[in-house]
Design a protein around this motif. Sequence first.
Motif, short mmCIF file in Angstrom:
data_model
loop_
_atom_site.label_atom_id
_atom_site.label_comp_id
_atom_site.label_asym_id
_atom_site.label_seq_id
_atom_site.Cartn_x
_atom_site.Cartn_y
_atom_site.Cartn_z
N ALA A 120 7.46 3.82 -0.60
CA ALA A 120 7.82 4.16 0.78
C ALA A 120 7.83 2.90 1.62
CB ALA A 120 6.83 5.17 1.35
N GLY A 121 8.43 3.01 2.79
CA GLY A 121 8.47 1.90 3.73
C GLY A 121 8.58 2.44 5.15
N TYR A 122 8.13 1.66 6.09
CA TYR A 122 8.18 2.05 7.50
C TYR A 122 8.61 0.85 8.32
CZ TYR A 122 6.56 3.68 12.09
OH TYR A 122 6.48 4.06 13.42
N ASP A 123 9.67 1.03 9.13
CA ASP A 123 10.20 -0.08 9.91
C ASP A 123 9.85 0.01 11.39
OD1 ASP A 123 11.89 1.91 10.94
OD2 ASP A 123 13.66 1.21 9.86
N GLY A 124 8.96 0.93 11.75
CA GLY A 124 8.59 1.10 13.15
C GLY A 124 9.39 2.20 13.84
N HIS A 125 10.48 2.62 13.22
CA HIS A 125 11.32 3.68 13.78
C HIS A 125 11.32 4.90 12.87
CE1 HIS A 125 14.63 5.71 15.74
NE2 HIS A 125 15.37 5.64 14.65
N ARG A 126 11.46 4.66 11.57
CA ARG A 126 11.47 5.76 10.61
C ARG A 126 10.91 5.28 9.29
NH1 ARG A 126 17.57 7.08 10.65
NH2 ARG A 126 17.28 6.11 12.63
N GLY A 127 10.43 6.22 8.53
CA GLY A 127 9.96 5.93 7.18
C GLY A 127 11.05 6.26 6.17
N TRP A 128 10.93 5.63 5.04
CA TRP A 128 11.87 5.87 3.94
C TRP A 128 11.08 6.12 2.67
CZ3 TRP A 128 17.09 6.30 4.28
CH2 TRP A 128 17.68 5.91 5.49
N GLU A 141 0.81 -1.21 0.00
CA GLU A 141 0.00 0.00 0.00
C GLU A 141 0.85 1.27 0.00
OE1 GLU A 141 0.80 -1.01 4.31
OE2 GLU A 141 0.41 -2.14 2.47
N LEU A 142 2.15 1.13 0.23
CA LEU A 142 3.06 2.27 0.23
C LEU A 142 3.78 2.45 -1.11
CD1 LEU A 142 4.61 2.00 3.82
CD2 LEU A 142 2.65 3.36 3.05
N PHE A 143 3.28 1.82 -2.13
CA PHE A 143 3.83 1.95 -3.49
C PHE A 143 2.73 2.54 -4.37
CE2 PHE A 143 5.85 -0.76 -7.14
CZ PHE A 143 6.31 0.39 -7.75
N SER A 144 2.97 3.76 -4.84
CA SER A 144 1.96 4.49 -5.62
C SER A 144 2.49 4.85 -7.00
CB SER A 144 1.56 5.78 -4.90
OG SER A 144 1.01 5.51 -3.64
N VAL A 145 1.56 4.94 -7.93
CA VAL A 145 1.87 5.41 -9.28
C VAL A 145 0.95 6.56 -9.63
CG1 VAL A 145 2.75 3.18 -10.09
CG2 VAL A 145 0.35 3.74 -10.42
N ALA A 146 1.46 7.47 -10.44
CA ALA A 146 0.64 8.54 -11.00
C ALA A 146 0.37 8.17 -12.45
CB ALA A 146 1.38 9.87 -10.92
N VAL A 147 -0.88 8.31 -12.85
CA VAL A 147 -1.29 7.94 -14.21
C VAL A 147 -1.95 9.15 -14.86
CG1 VAL A 147 -2.72 6.37 -15.57
CG2 VAL A 147 -1.62 5.53 -13.50
N HIS A 148 -1.56 9.41 -16.09
CA HIS A 148 -2.14 10.50 -16.88
C HIS A 148 -2.38 9.97 -18.29
CE1 HIS A 148 -3.01 14.56 -18.16
NE2 HIS A 148 -2.14 14.42 -19.14
N ASP A 149 -3.60 10.08 -18.78
CA ASP A 149 -3.95 9.56 -20.12
C ASP A 149 -3.51 8.10 -20.27
OD1 ASP A 149 -5.09 11.98 -20.88
OD2 ASP A 149 -3.22 12.73 -21.77
N ASP A 150 -3.83 7.29 -19.28
CA ASP A 150 -3.51 5.85 -19.28
C ASP A 150 -2.01 5.56 -19.36
OD1 ASP A 150 -6.20 5.04 -19.10
OD2 ASP A 150 -6.44 5.29 -21.27
N ARG A 151 -1.19 6.51 -18.95
CA ARG A 151 0.27 6.36 -18.98
C ARG A 151 0.81 6.56 -17.57
NH1 ARG A 151 3.31 11.34 -20.91
NH2 ARG A 151 5.36 10.92 -20.13
N VAL A 152 1.68 5.64 -17.11
CA VAL A 152 2.33 5.82 -15.82
C VAL A 152 3.35 6.94 -15.98
CG1 VAL A 152 3.83 4.77 -14.09
CG2 VAL A 152 1.96 3.43 -15.08
N VAL A 153 3.16 8.01 -15.20
CA VAL A 153 4.00 9.19 -15.33
C VAL A 153 4.74 9.53 -14.04
CG1 VAL A 153 2.67 10.20 -17.22
CG2 VAL A 153 2.06 10.73 -14.84
N GLY A 154 4.49 8.76 -12.98
CA GLY A 154 5.17 9.02 -11.72
C GLY A 154 5.07 7.83 -10.79
N THR A 155 6.06 7.74 -9.89
CA THR A 155 6.04 6.68 -8.88
C THR A 155 6.64 7.20 -7.58
OG1 THR A 155 8.27 5.83 -9.37
CG2 THR A 155 6.44 4.85 -10.59
N VAL A 156 6.24 6.57 -6.51
CA VAL A 156 6.91 6.74 -5.23
C VAL A 156 6.71 5.45 -4.45
CG1 VAL A 156 4.98 7.80 -3.96
CG2 VAL A 156 7.35 8.28 -3.27
#
Length: 138
Positions: free
Chosen positions: A59-67, A42-57
């Motif tokens: 993330a992860g969380y280990d209980g101490h910090r996020g990345w 659920e921490l992996f996202s994509v941005a889509v524009h006109d049916d094209r993947v145009v962005g990604t991010v």
Amino acid sequence: MIRPFEETDTDAVVALWTEAGVTRPWNDPVADIRRKTTTQPELFSVAVHDDRVVGTVMAGYDGHRGWIHYLAVAADLRGTGLGRALVERAEAALAALGCPKVQLQVRPDNPGVISLYEHLGYTRYEAVDLGKRLVEDG
């Protein structure tokens, strides 16, 4: 539109990462995607524009910090606020998990991304970055 990653996005995501220069020869991006889909997908996202993947991010969380990892925006959409929107989505998802702080790594030869993160409130700090491969991808 920013939405959760779907398996059918894999080829488009790898193509975007290659275009954006975030892949490295020693990391298999398909393996990275596969690993992420088994841990906090659920921490992996994509941005889509006109049916094209145009962005990604990713993330992860280990209980101490996020990345935050694999922030990428298609060249023709850089400077439009999409990078900010992706980072804010990752931060909101991490905050919802109770994450108290977020860290990330940027290669020093990428001043544009460093500038973006600084504009979003991230600050530099001194640390020694160490790593060890447990699985060889390439």
